[in-house]
Design a protein around this motif. Structure first.
Motif, PDB file in Angstrom:
ATOM      1  N   CYS A  26       0.807  -1.222  -0.120  1.00 27.11           N
ATOM      2  CA  CYS A  26       0.029  -0.086   0.077  1.00 27.11           C
ATOM      3  C   CYS A  26       0.937   1.391  -0.106  1.00 27.11           C
ATOM      4  CB  CYS A  26      -0.713   0.064   1.241  1.00 27.11           C
ATOM      5  SG  CYS A  26      -2.198  -1.271   1.258  1.00 27.11           S
ATOM      6  N   ASP A  27       0.471   2.232  -0.667  1.00 24.81           N
ATOM      7  CA  ASP A  27       0.915   3.618  -0.690  1.00 24.81           C
ATOM      8  C   ASP A  27       0.104   4.418   0.033  1.00 24.81           C
ATOM      9  OD1 ASP A  27       2.142   6.166  -1.222  1.00 24.81           O
ATOM     10  OD2 ASP A  27       2.900   5.664  -2.997  1.00 24.81           O
ATOM     11  N   CYS A  28       0.288   4.761   1.163  1.00 22.72           N
ATOM     12  CA  CYS A  28      -0.373   5.842   2.072  1.00 22.72           C
ATOM     13  C   CYS A  28      -0.417   7.503   1.434  1.00 22.72           C
ATOM     14  CB  CYS A  28      -0.069   5.747   3.340  1.00 22.72           C
ATOM     15  SG  CYS A  28      -0.187   4.253   4.039  1.00 22.72           S
ATOM     16  N   SER A  29       0.379   7.635   0.576  1.00 21.97           N
ATOM     17  CA  SER A  29       0.521   9.116   0.273  1.00 21.97           C
ATOM     18  C   SER A  29      -0.184   9.260  -1.302  1.00 21.97           C
ATOM     19  CB  SER A  29       2.017   9.375  -0.003  1.00 21.97           C
ATOM     20  OG  SER A  29       2.487   8.647  -0.906  1.00 21.97           O
ATOM     21  N   ILE A  30      -0.791   8.366  -1.817  1.00 20.41           N
ATOM     22  CA  ILE A  30      -1.564   8.558  -2.911  1.00 20.41           C
ATOM     23  C   ILE A  30      -3.077   8.364  -2.582  1.00 20.41           C
ATOM     24  CG2 ILE A  30      -2.198   7.622  -5.244  1.00 20.41           C
ATOM     25  CD1 ILE A  30       0.713   6.223  -5.493  1.00 20.41           C
ATOM     26  N   SER A  31      -3.820   9.479  -2.952  1.00 19.03           N
ATOM     27  CA  SER A  31      -5.103   9.575  -2.366  1.00 19.03           C
ATOM     28  C   SER A  31      -5.989   8.836  -3.438  1.00 19.03           C
ATOM     29  CB  SER A  31      -5.453  11.224  -2.579  1.00 19.03           C
ATOM     30  OG  SER A  31      -5.335  11.751  -3.907  1.00 19.03           O
ATOM     31  N   GLN A  32      -7.415   8.824  -3.128  1.00 19.71           N
ATOM     32  CA  GLN A  32      -8.312   8.212  -3.857  1.00 19.71           C
ATOM     33  C   GLN A  32      -8.319   8.382  -5.289  1.00 19.71           C
ATOM     34  OE1 GLN A  32     -12.241   8.455  -2.398  1.00 19.71           O
ATOM     35  NE2 GLN A  32     -12.925   6.809  -3.621  1.00 19.71           N
ATOM     36  N   VAL A  33      -8.203   9.913  -5.888  1.00 15.50           N
ATOM     37  CA  VAL A  33      -8.526  10.169  -7.177  1.00 15.50           C
ATOM     38  C   VAL A  33      -7.571   9.496  -8.019  1.00 15.50           C
ATOM     39  CG1 VAL A  33      -8.953  12.113  -8.794  1.00 15.50           C
ATOM     40  CG2 VAL A  33     -10.198  11.927  -6.582  1.00 15.50           C
ATOM     41  N   PRO A  34      -6.360  10.021  -7.789  1.00 16.47           N
ATOM     42  CA  PRO A  34      -5.165   9.627  -8.645  1.00 16.47           C
ATOM     43  C   PRO A  34      -4.968   7.988  -8.617  1.00 16.47           C
ATOM     44  CG  PRO A  34      -4.083  11.024  -7.113  1.00 16.47           C
ATOM     45  CD  PRO A  34      -5.815  10.975  -6.700  1.00 16.47           C
ATOM     46  N   CYS A  35      -5.216   7.419  -7.568  1.00 21.43           N
ATOM     47  CA  CYS A  35      -5.256   6.023  -7.454  1.00 21.43           C
ATOM     48  C   CYS A  35      -6.443   5.247  -8.369  1.00 21.43           C
ATOM     49  CB  CYS A  35      -5.383   5.412  -5.984  1.00 21.43           C
ATOM     50  SG  CYS A  35      -5.457   3.666  -5.783  1.00 21.43           S
ATOM     51  N   GLY A  41      -2.891   0.418 -14.352  1.00 27.05           N
ATOM     52  CA  GLY A  41      -1.628   0.385 -13.864  1.00 27.05           C
ATOM     53  C   GLY A  41      -1.374  -0.464 -12.488  1.00 27.05           C
ATOM     54  N   GLY A  42      -2.317  -1.055 -12.214  1.00 27.18           N
ATOM     55  CA  GLY A  42      -2.378  -1.945 -11.063  1.00 27.18           C
ATOM     56  C   GLY A  42      -2.648  -1.378  -9.639  1.00 27.18           C
ATOM     57  N   LEU A  43      -3.142  -0.213  -9.729  1.00 30.62           N
ATOM     58  CA  LEU A  43      -3.614   0.571  -8.296  1.00 30.62           C
ATOM     59  C   LEU A  43      -4.924   0.249  -8.153  1.00 30.62           C
ATOM     60  CD1 LEU A  43      -1.563   3.835  -8.725  1.00 30.62           C
ATOM     61  CD2 LEU A  43      -0.866   1.664  -7.790  1.00 30.62           C
ATOM     62  N   THR A  44      -5.172   0.114  -6.666  1.00 24.08           N
ATOM     63  CA  THR A  44      -6.523  -0.198  -6.429  1.00 24.08           C
ATOM     64  C   THR A  44      -6.871   0.744  -4.908  1.00 24.08           C
ATOM     65  OG1 THR A  44      -6.490  -2.417  -7.317  1.00 24.08           O
ATOM     66  CG2 THR A  44      -8.538  -1.807  -5.850  1.00 24.08           C
ATOM     67  N   TRP A  45      -8.023   1.407  -4.985  1.00 21.89           N
ATOM     68  CA  TRP A  45      -8.501   2.331  -3.560  1.00 21.89           C
ATOM     69  C   TRP A  45      -9.070   1.117  -2.922  1.00 21.89           C
ATOM     70  CZ3 TRP A  45      -6.484   6.192  -1.598  1.00 21.89           C
ATOM     71  CH2 TRP A  45      -6.987   6.955  -0.397  1.00 21.89           C
ATOM     72  N   THR A  46      -8.429   0.843  -1.585  1.00 20.97           N
ATOM     73  CA  THR A  46      -9.244  -0.112  -0.585  1.00 20.97           C
ATOM     74  C   THR A  46      -9.055   0.264   0.470  1.00 20.97           C
ATOM     75  OG1 THR A  46      -9.191  -2.604   0.121  1.00 20.97           O
ATOM     76  CG2 THR A  46      -6.900  -1.392  -0.869  1.00 20.97           C
TER      77      THR A  46
END
Length: 121
Positions: A26-35, A41-46
């Motif tokens: 998890c990357d805690c510094s990427i917010s919901q919109v860009p994620c 690209g393999g990113l999921t907001w969870t």
């Protein structure tokens, strides 16, 4: 909010983060919109980013006055051009971003009053 049995000290409400499937982290510094915009690209907001629990508290940060806790990410950029969407707004931890409206709210009364005025009542 429900707690995870493996992380009882963290409820789901405070465990949101951007999960990178390739890095399996998890990357805690990427917010919901860009994620969410980078799902291909393999990113999921969870809500299962337990490493983000209580480390990322999102809010609209104004350099002159601090965090605005009840401003959404899109509204932050649109309405406050000098602000940044920050994961370091820890003072927003206990602020409900969508407060419950009391029963018998004023919106119903206002609509009835407007309809009555338009109909001449």
């Amino acid at each position: 909010a429900a707690s995870n049995t493996h992380h009882p000290e963290c409820d789901r409400e405070h465990s949101w983060g951007c999960f990178d499937t390739e890095a399996h982290a998890c990357d805690c510094s990427i917010s919901q919109v860009p994620c969410s915009q980078n799902m291909t690209g393999g990113l999921t907001w969870t809500h299962q980013c337990w490493s983000c629990c209580h480390h990322s508290v999102w809010g609209c940060y104004l350099p002159t006055s601090g965090c605005l806790c009840q401003v959404a990410e899109g509204a932050c950029a649109r309405d406050f051009p000098e602000a940044t969407w920050s994961h370091k707004c820890h003072e927003c931890l206990l602020v409900d971003p969508e407060p419950d409206e009391p029963a018998g709210d004023d919106k119903t009364t206002l609509v009835v009053a407007i309809i009555g005025a338009v109909l001449g009542g």
